[in-house]
Structure formats: C-alpha cells, structure tokens
Design a protein around this motif. Structure first.
Motif, PDB file in Angstrom:
ATOM      1  N   UNK A  18       4.530   3.657  -3.877  1.00 51.70           N
ATOM      2  CA  UNK A  18       5.289   4.678  -3.159  1.00 51.70           C
ATOM      3  C   UNK A  18       4.479   5.970  -3.034  1.00 51.70           C
ATOM      4  N   UNK A  19       4.066   6.258  -1.813  1.00 46.30           N
ATOM      5  CA  UNK A  19       3.130   7.363  -1.591  1.00 46.30           C
ATOM      6  C   UNK A  19       3.689   8.711  -2.026  1.00 46.30           C
ATOM      7  N   UNK A  20       4.963   8.976  -1.761  1.00 43.82           N
ATOM      8  CA  UNK A  20       5.531  10.258  -2.183  1.00 43.82           C
ATOM      9  C   UNK A  20       5.540  10.412  -3.684  1.00 43.82           C
ATOM     10  N   UNK A  21       5.919   9.348  -4.388  1.00 39.65           N
ATOM     11  CA  UNK A  21       5.926   9.381  -5.851  1.00 39.65           C
ATOM     12  C   UNK A  21       4.512   9.569  -6.392  1.00 39.65           C
ATOM     13  N   UNK A  22       3.541   8.902  -5.770  1.00 39.22           N
ATOM     14  CA  UNK A  22       2.158   9.024  -6.234  1.00 39.22           C
ATOM     15  C   UNK A  22       1.641  10.439  -6.005  1.00 39.22           C
ATOM     16  N   UNK A  23       1.962  11.034  -4.847  1.00 40.10           N
ATOM     17  CA  UNK A  23       1.554  12.415  -4.589  1.00 40.10           C
ATOM     18  C   UNK A  23       2.110  13.341  -5.669  1.00 40.10           C
ATOM     19  N   UNK A  24       3.384  13.210  -5.973  1.00 41.06           N
ATOM     20  CA  UNK A  24       3.977  14.060  -7.013  1.00 41.06           C
ATOM     21  C   UNK A  24       3.319  13.813  -8.367  1.00 41.06           C
ATOM     22  N   UNK A  25       3.088  12.553  -8.705  1.00 38.49           N
ATOM     23  CA  UNK A  25       2.466  12.221  -9.995  1.00 38.49           C
ATOM     24  C   UNK A  25       1.075  12.819 -10.106  1.00 38.49           C
ATOM     25  N   UNK A  26       0.252  12.603  -9.090  1.00 39.40           N
ATOM     26  CA  UNK A  26      -1.129  13.096  -9.136  1.00 39.40           C
ATOM     27  C   UNK A  26      -1.158  14.616  -9.255  1.00 39.40           C
ATOM     28  N   UNK A  49       0.855  -1.190   0.000  1.00 34.75           N
ATOM     29  CA  UNK A  49       0.000   0.000   0.000  1.00 34.75           C
ATOM     30  C   UNK A  49       0.888   1.235   0.000  1.00 34.75           C
ATOM     31  N   UNK A  50       0.503   2.291  -0.726  1.00 31.51           N
ATOM     32  CA  UNK A  50      -0.610   2.329  -1.672  1.00 31.51           C
ATOM     33  C   UNK A  50      -0.196   1.807  -3.042  1.00 31.51           C
ATOM     34  N   UNK A  51      -1.203   1.436  -3.815  1.00 29.27           N
ATOM     35  CA  UNK A  51      -1.019   1.202  -5.243  1.00 29.27           C
ATOM     36  C   UNK A  51      -2.067   2.030  -5.958  1.00 29.27           C
TER      37      UNK A  51
END
Length: 201
Positions: free
Chosen positions: A61-69, A49-51
């Motif tokens: 990877x939550x930090x990467x996902x935050x940046x991507x979103x 988690x998360x995916x």
C-alpha cells in the motif's frame, strides 16, 4: 537496508520517488508487471506493487509506505510535524490521491488499455471520465495560488498526488481545463528525483 519491489509506471514509482527525494540508501528490485488474471499475482512477496521490505517488515500500500518511510527515516523532512495544523491536510491529500482520484483513473486504464478489446465497456469509461473530471476539479481549486499542496513546501503528499496526476496525464485526462494542475505537474516534473523515476518528459 530498504528493498523496494518496483515495476515501471506502477504505484511503486511513488516510493522510488520518495526514497530518491530523501536521499536514502535502498535496493531496487525491478520486477516485470504481469497483467493479472487474478489479484495479487505479481512476482513480489505480497503479490502486488509496491512492496517494501525493511528488516523484518514487509508491507504494501503506497500511502501506508509513504507514511512509514517518512515517520521512520524522514527526520522531519517532507512532512509536517505531528501536531502541526498542516498535518491533517497532509494526511488528507496522501489518501485522497489514492482512494479518491485513482479509482476512476484506473477504470479508464482498464477499459482502454489493459483489458482485451472484447472485454472493454465504453459506459465504464464514460462514467470514469466524468468522475475523474469532478475529482480533478477539486484538486485544481485546491492548488490555486500554491506551489505545492500544502503551500510552498514539497511533501510526501505531493509524491502521492504527483503520481496520480502523471497517470491521469498519460491517459489524456489532464486537459487544458486544469491549468493549475498542469502547472503543478510541470513543477513536479522538474524535480531531479521525478526525472530519475519517470524520465524526462
């Protein structure tokens, strides 16, 4: 449509919170957390988690996902623009929240809550509490006189840090020694998106 694999209180809460703050359409796939015998054993496409799935993209990877979103869907919201003098601080706190603050917090969790009693190591907890205290002191000083990490504006860095602080608070690490952080977390708890993800507290 964005699909988020989420379990209660896991790091996926960061992404759930962010999606709510941005008002995006998404599908929430709630998955039960399983205390892992080995890493990457959760019932998600990547085993943790998360995916997040977005079309052909599947990422963790939550930090990467935050940046991507924020880069793909933020439309200038919740992040300083590229080239801004605040961008460096924004990225610093996004990664500090996970890479620096979470390791000792997780050590406390593992050796007080997650592991079976015979496998818990008190020395690890003592060391982790000391590390967490030093790290929290850094953030306590940084937030002094500010509403949020970057000043008056709430950003994705606050989502990352807010989750870490909430977990620290659940574990009794966010004591009265940190009045600035406790007030800051109180402001975050007042946000409707926070309440939707974590409940009122």
């Amino acid at each position: 449509m964005i699909k988020l694999y989420h379990a209660d209180r896991m790091r996926s809460a960061r992404i759930y919170w962010l999606l709510e703050e941005l008002g995006l359409s998404y599908q929430l796939e709630t998955v039960e957390y399983v205390p892992p015998a080995v890493p990457f054993s959760q019932h998600t496409p990547l085993g943790k988690f998360p995916v997040l799935e977005d079309g052909d993209l599947t990422m963790m990877e939550s930090g990467a996902i935050v940046e991507y979103v924020l880069d793909r869907y933020g439309r200038g919201r919740l992040a300083p623009e590229h080239g801004s003098h605040l961008r460096g601080q924004f990225l610093q706190w996004i990664h500090f929240a996970e890479a620096t603050l979470m390791p000792p917090v997780v050590d406390v969790f593992r050796h007080t809550r997650l592991k079976p009693e015979p496998e818990r190591i008190p020395a690890v907890v003592i060391d982790a509490r000391a590390r967490a205290a030093a790290i929290l002191t850094v953030v306590e000083r940084a937030i002094e006189g500010k509403e949020y990490l970057l000043g008056k504006d709430f950003t994705g860095a606050d989502v990352m840090m807010g989750y870490s602080l909430q977990v620290a608070d659940w574990l009794g690490l966010l004591t009265e020694t940190y009045p600035n952080l406790r007030a800051y977390l109180g402001r975050l708890k007042g946000r409707p998106a926070f309440v939707k993800v974590f409940g009122a507290s």
